[in-house]
Scaffold this active site. Structure first.
Site, PDB file in Angstrom:
ATOM      1  N   GLU A 207      31.114  54.009  24.727  1.00 47.75           N
ATOM      2  CA  GLU A 207      30.581  55.340  25.027  1.00 47.75           C
ATOM      3  C   GLU A 207      31.554  56.441  24.602  1.00 47.75           C
ATOM      4  OE1 GLU A 207      29.511  55.135  29.233  1.00 47.75           O
ATOM      5  OE2 GLU A 207      27.530  54.412  28.630  1.00 47.75           O
ATOM      6  N   LYS A 339      17.903  56.007  34.476  1.00 47.16           N
ATOM      7  CA  LYS A 339      17.948  55.566  33.082  1.00 47.16           C
ATOM      8  C   LYS A 339      16.515  55.248  32.677  1.00 47.16           C
ATOM      9  CE  LYS A 339      22.535  53.374  33.074  1.00 47.16           C
ATOM     10  NZ  LYS A 339      23.233  52.112  33.442  1.00 47.16           N
TER      11      LYS A 339
HETATM   12  P1  PGA Z   1      25.113  50.354  30.362  1.00 51.60           P
HETATM   13  O1  PGA Z   1      26.221  51.160  31.151  1.00 51.60           O
HETATM   14  O2  PGA Z   1      24.293  51.301  29.571  1.00 51.60           O
HETATM   15  O3  PGA Z   1      25.920  49.395  29.521  1.00 51.60           O
HETATM   16  O4  PGA Z   1      24.296  49.638  31.400  1.00 51.60           O
HETATM   17  C1  PGA Z   1      26.028  52.429  31.699  1.00 51.60           C
HETATM   18  C2  PGA Z   1      26.310  52.468  33.181  1.00 51.60           C
HETATM   19  O5  PGA Z   1      26.554  51.419  33.811  1.00 51.60           O
HETATM   20  O6  PGA Z   1      26.241  53.528  33.798  1.00 51.60           O
HETATM   21 ZN    ZN Z   2      26.616  52.438  35.895  1.00 49.62          ZN
END
Ligand code: PGA
Ligand code: ZN
Length: 421
Positions: A207, A339
């Site tokens: 990220e 998400k």
């Molecule tokens: P991931 O991580 O997109 O790899 O699940 C993001 C998070 O855990 O906030």
């Molecule tokens: Zn997370």
């Protein structure tokens, strides 16, 4: 105006892995494309991302990660049902939900459904002559969410240089998004400069955060607070810390095991460990301090933690309405990470977020560790009045696409900046 054509195809995400894209054409000739992200530290209760491993669709050079079947589902099964219909995300999501028919979208794949759901939302906004943010909030000032930005990365995103996944900053004293981003870039640059003193070239994680080794979580927090001070900002009143513990990643059979600090904890010992950590460090938000099904630890911690602390459920809730309702009822956490691909449909995700808002849970709209240059997340977070947005660090076009879109919204629309703390 109606949907004239819709085609699903494979593109690459920021890790260079295949993901699903959809290009949708309306009867006026306009074209609308959406690309879906993909996680690495995924929760067990997420909607199902369809990949080709073990099927005849697998492309051998992509090691089973190709998404040809999800694309074929779009082109052969879903598209024929949608051609000729108006681009209305609420009505189309009902059809997508019905076509799949499973609770976690395991039949057609959440990645195929979400690509369509997003492309339809973009087309609907364009048809209405609005930005995607304005489409979801037609009247009044838009709320630009406060950024929660990754400085240090560990866990599944950085070769496990630290046991926890993220040390982030929250610019809780900034008066605009534009100002907050300038603060964060300064802190990120300072951390990169000081991190170079560790001797080895630091890893740039999935990220865009810095993958640096630390002997303890406290040491990682102290490193970031020293950078906040070094750039001339005040810790606590202007910039605070946020952590994503991502503890499901190191929880097994009732034990939390942190290999880099060589310690193991039972659930109740880990509640005490986290309680001390948030008391000792200038932490405003803590994400996934306990594993995704360790509800008792979540409830115990939420009951005893300071009311000002944001206790944020990611793998705990997986943007799933039933799990959120359980968390609200059992008083586990007081905030939810949203998400869109954990859920699978745009309008269902918005319902989860609205349910959280009406229970006075704070909402943090989040990208995934595997992203694309698409910027729809910034518009959704703003149009849905989320209080915060988490997109990773300030490096990489997959990350800056979202920050740059928020900078654009702040100057092109009537907006105010969220001050959730
Ligand atoms: P991931 O991580 O997109 O790899 O699940 C993001 C998070 O855990 O906030
Ligand atoms: Zn997370």
């Amino acid at each position: 105006m109606s949907i004239k054509s819709l085609v699903g195809y494979q593109v690459l995400d920021s890790r260079g892995r295949p993901t699903v894209a959809v290009s949708l054409t309306l009867s006026d000739g306009s074209s609308h494309t959406a690309r879906v992200p993909s996680g690495a530290s995924t929760g067990a209760h997420e909607a199902k991302e369809l990949r080709d491993a073990g099927t005849a669709y697998a492309d051998k050079f992509y090691e089973g990660k190709s998404v040809n079947l999800a694309c074929e589902n779009i082109n052969k099964i879903i598209a024929p049902e949608l051609i000729g219909l108006a681009p209305d995300p609420w009505a189309i999501d009902v059809i997508l939900n019905g076509l799949d028919g499973t609770p976690n979208f395991s039949k057609l794949g959440a990645n195929s459904l979400l690509a369509i759901s997003l492309a339809v939302s973009k087309a609907a906004a364009a048809k209405a002559g609005k930005s995607l943010a304005r489409y979801f909030q037609p009247e009044g000032k838009l709320l630009i969410p406060m950024p929660m930005v990754n400085i240090l990365s560990g866990g599944a995103h950085a070769n496990r240089t630290m046991d926890i996944q993220d040390v982030l900053v929250l610019p809780n004293g900034a008066s605009s998004f534009t100002e907050s981003l300038s603060w964060i870039v300064a802190i990120r640059e300072c951390a990169a400069k000081n991190g170079a003193k560790f001797g080895t070239t630091h890893l740039i994680a999935d990220e865009g955060g810095l993958g640096l080794p630390f002997a303890s979580i406290d040491a990682a927090c102290e490193f970031v607070t020293s950078c906040i001070e070094e750039v001339g900002l005040k810790v606590g009143t202007q910039v605070s810390l946020a952590l994503d513990i991502a503890s499901t990643q190191f929880f097994d059979s009732g034990t939390y095991s942190l290999p880099t600090i060589n310690q193991e904890f039972t659930s109740s010992q880990f509640v005490k460990f986290i309680t001390k950590l948030v008391a000792d460090q200038p932490i405003l938000s803590i994400e996934d301090p306990f594993a995704e099904d360790d509800w008792a630890a979540w409830a115990e911690f939420t009951d005893s933690a300071p009311a000002s602390l944001q206790i944020l459920g990611d793998d705990l809730f997986t943007t799933n309405i039933e799990r959120l309702r359980r968390g609200i009822g059992d008083k586990c956490a007081n905030a939810i990470l949203i998400k869109v691909n954990q859920n699978g449909l745009v309008t269902h995700t918005r319902d989860v977020l609205a349910t959280a808002q009406s229970a006075n849970f704070k909402t943090v709209v989040s990208a995934r560790s595997g992203e694309t240059e698409d910027s729809w997340l910034a518009d959704l977070a703003t149009g849905w009045r989320a209080s915060q947005i988490k997109v990773g660090s300030t490096h990489g076009a997959d990350r800056t696409a979202k920050w740059n879109r928020l900078l654009e919204l702040e100057v092109t629309e009537a907006t105010e900046f969220a001050r959730p703390f």
